[in-house]
Design a protein around this motif. Structure first.
Motif, PDB file in Angstrom:
ATOM      1  N   LEU A 120       0.827  -1.215   0.000  1.00 13.89           N
ATOM      2  CA  LEU A 120       0.000   0.000   0.000  1.00 13.89           C
ATOM      3  C   LEU A 120       0.858   1.262   0.000  1.00 13.89           C
ATOM      4  N   ARG A 121       1.887   1.280   0.821  1.00 12.42           N
ATOM      5  CA  ARG A 121       2.709   2.490   0.947  1.00 12.42           C
ATOM      6  C   ARG A 121       3.540   2.759  -0.304  1.00 12.42           C
ATOM      7  N   TYR A 122       4.211   1.734  -0.829  1.00 12.40           N
ATOM      8  CA  TYR A 122       5.188   1.985  -1.875  1.00 12.40           C
ATOM      9  C   TYR A 122       4.751   1.582  -3.268  1.00 12.40           C
ATOM     10  N   LEU A 123       3.849   0.649  -3.379  1.00 13.58           N
ATOM     11  CA  LEU A 123       3.398   0.272  -4.715  1.00 13.58           C
ATOM     12  C   LEU A 123       2.089   0.966  -5.083  1.00 13.58           C
ATOM     13  N   ASP A 124       1.218   1.199  -4.083  1.00 11.07           N
ATOM     14  CA  ASP A 124      -0.027   1.929  -4.330  1.00 11.07           C
ATOM     15  C   ASP A 124       0.093   3.398  -3.970  1.00 11.07           C
ATOM     16  N   ALA A 126       0.021   4.960  -1.132  1.00  8.66           N
ATOM     17  CA  ALA A 126      -0.912   5.432  -0.103  1.00  8.66           C
ATOM     18  C   ALA A 126      -0.117   6.073   1.035  1.00  8.66           C
ATOM     19  N   SER A 127      -0.695   7.061   1.665  1.00  9.49           N
ATOM     20  CA  SER A 127      -0.048   7.703   2.810  1.00  9.49           C
ATOM     21  C   SER A 127      -0.129   6.771   4.013  1.00  9.49           C
ATOM     22  N   VAL A 128       0.594   7.134   5.070  1.00  9.06           N
ATOM     23  CA  VAL A 128       0.541   6.348   6.312  1.00  9.06           C
ATOM     24  C   VAL A 128      -0.891   6.352   6.842  1.00  9.06           C
ATOM     25  N   ALA A 129      -1.523   7.521   6.838  1.00  5.20           N
ATOM     26  CA  ALA A 129      -2.894   7.633   7.355  1.00  5.20           C
ATOM     27  C   ALA A 129      -3.863   6.805   6.515  1.00  5.20           C
ATOM     28  N   GLU A 130      -3.727   6.840   5.192  1.00  9.46           N
ATOM     29  CA  GLU A 130      -4.612   6.051   4.324  1.00  9.46           C
ATOM     30  C   GLU A 130      -4.404   4.558   4.554  1.00  9.46           C
ATOM     31  N   THR A 131      -3.152   4.162   4.679  1.00 11.24           N
ATOM     32  CA  THR A 131      -2.836   2.754   4.916  1.00 11.24           C
ATOM     33  C   THR A 131      -3.414   2.299   6.246  1.00 11.24           C
ATOM     34  N   ALA A 132      -3.252   3.132   7.282  1.00  8.33           N
ATOM     35  CA  ALA A 132      -3.792   2.797   8.604  1.00  8.33           C
ATOM     36  C   ALA A 132      -5.304   2.632   8.536  1.00  8.33           C
ATOM     37  N   ALA A 133      -5.970   3.543   7.842  1.00 12.13           N
ATOM     38  CA  ALA A 133      -7.430   3.470   7.735  1.00 12.13           C
ATOM     39  C   ALA A 133      -7.860   2.222   6.960  1.00 12.13           C
ATOM     40  N   LEU A 134      -7.175   1.909   5.883  1.00  9.35           N
ATOM     41  CA  LEU A 134      -7.531   0.741   5.076  1.00  9.35           C
ATOM     42  C   LEU A 134      -7.358  -0.569   5.832  1.00  9.35           C
ATOM     43  N   LEU A 135      -6.302  -0.644   6.647  1.00 11.97           N
ATOM     44  CA  LEU A 135      -5.993  -1.903   7.341  1.00 11.97           C
ATOM     45  C   LEU A 135      -6.533  -1.956   8.768  1.00 11.97           C
ATOM     46  N   GLY A 136      -7.091  -0.835   9.251  1.00  7.63           N
ATOM     47  CA  GLY A 136      -7.595  -0.819  10.625  1.00  7.63           C
ATOM     48  C   GLY A 136      -6.479  -0.872  11.648  1.00  7.63           C
ATOM     49  N   LEU A 137      -5.347  -0.238  11.337  1.00  3.75           N
ATOM     50  CA  LEU A 137      -4.193  -0.212  12.236  1.00  3.75           C
ATOM     51  C   LEU A 137      -3.922   1.227  12.663  1.00  3.75           C
ATOM     52  N   SER A 138      -3.097   1.393  13.681  1.00  3.11           N
ATOM     53  CA  SER A 138      -2.664   2.737  14.055  1.00  3.11           C
ATOM     54  C   SER A 138      -1.572   3.166  13.074  1.00  3.11           C
ATOM     55  N   GLU A 139      -1.340   4.457  12.984  1.00  3.15           N
ATOM     56  CA  GLU A 139      -0.296   4.952  12.094  1.00  3.15           C
ATOM     57  C   GLU A 139       1.074   4.447  12.530  1.00  3.15           C
ATOM     58  N   GLY A 140       1.286   4.355  13.837  1.00  5.71           N
ATOM     59  CA  GLY A 140       2.554   3.823  14.344  1.00  5.71           C
ATOM     60  C   GLY A 140       2.770   2.375  13.923  1.00  5.71           C
ATOM     61  N   ALA A 141       1.698   1.582  13.954  1.00  5.72           N
ATOM     62  CA  ALA A 141       1.817   0.179  13.537  1.00  5.72           C
ATOM     63  C   ALA A 141       2.144   0.093  12.045  1.00  5.72           C
ATOM     64  N   VAL A 142       1.522   0.966  11.255  1.00 10.26           N
ATOM     65  CA  VAL A 142       1.812   0.981   9.819  1.00 10.26           C
ATOM     66  C   VAL A 142       3.285   1.297   9.587  1.00 10.26           C
ATOM     67  N   LYS A 143       3.807   2.291  10.303  1.00  4.93           N
ATOM     68  CA  LYS A 143       5.218   2.659  10.148  1.00  4.93           C
ATOM     69  C   LYS A 143       6.122   1.496  10.531  1.00  4.93           C
ATOM     70  N   ARG A 144       5.775   0.799  11.617  1.00  6.26           N
ATOM     71  CA  ARG A 144       6.587  -0.328  12.086  1.00  6.26           C
ATOM     72  C   ARG A 144       6.563  -1.478  11.084  1.00  6.26           C
ATOM     73  N   TYR A 145       5.354  -1.863  10.639  1.00  9.97           N
ATOM     74  CA  TYR A 145       5.240  -2.960   9.667  1.00  9.97           C
ATOM     75  C   TYR A 145       5.950  -2.607   8.363  1.00  9.97           C
TER      76      TYR A 145
END
Length: 177
Positions: A120-124, A126-145
């Motif tokens: 999502l982040r690098y191929l699509d 998507a921003s961190v916030a968009e990725t977090a919303a799509l996956l139901g994760l916190s922004e910090g979790a998105v950054k970590r993953y």
């Protein structure tokens, strides 16, 4: 029009769902898999011809259905693994030689959430916030993953990635872009 079994179904879910999921977790060791197992069992219990007169009877039936579905799923998985192993002996997989092929193979080794975040982040893009919303994760979790995923890809592909916050460029280790 309310069917006769609907109030009993609602009561089972409201009063016994947490306990049923806790029991299922003892089988699956994963909350998500346990919830899926319980959901399948509840649907099976209330869509069959079985008729319950109490919440306790319904819960007992769902418990049995959870175990049955777990065992069936385990057997199915074992058969699939045996088939995959047999097919793997017959024909060895070809190693991907192109960067897209190697990238796809490397992505397949990542944990599902890390893979989803990286894609999502690098191929699509998507921003961190968009990725977090799509996956139901916190922004910090998105950054970590994402960070863990990119590091794993670098190790597998022998590449280095640019500084976080910049667009990602994959370059061969020791090479230039």
């Amino acid at each position: 029009m309310t069917r006769r079994w609907e109030p009993l179904l609602e009561q089972v879910v409201r009063e016994r769902y947490t306990r049923l999921v806790a029991r299922a977790m003892l089988l699956t060791a994963s909350r998500t898999d346990a919830e899926d197992l319980v959901q399948d069992a509840v649907v099976a219990a209330f869509s069959s011809r079985a008729r319950f007169t109490s919440v306790a009877q319904a819960e007992q039936y769902v418990r049995r259905a959870v175990v049955t579905r777990f065992v069936d799923g385990t057997r199915r998985t074992a058969r699939q693994r045996a088939l995959v192993a047999r097919l793997a002996h017959e024909r060895p997989p070809a190693e991907p030689t192109t960067l897209p092929g190697r990238l796809e193979a490397a992505l397949a080794t990542l944990a599902p959430r890390a893979r989803a975040c990286v894609v999502l982040r690098y191929l699509d893009d998507a921003s961190v916030a968009e990725t977090a919303a799509l996956l139901g994760l916190s922004e910090g979790a998105v950054k970590r993953y994402t960070s863990d995923g990119v590091a794993a890809l670098d190790a597998l592909l022998g590449t280095t990635s640019t500084v976080p916050g910049e667009s990602v460029r994959v370059v061969p280790a020791g090479g230039t872009a």
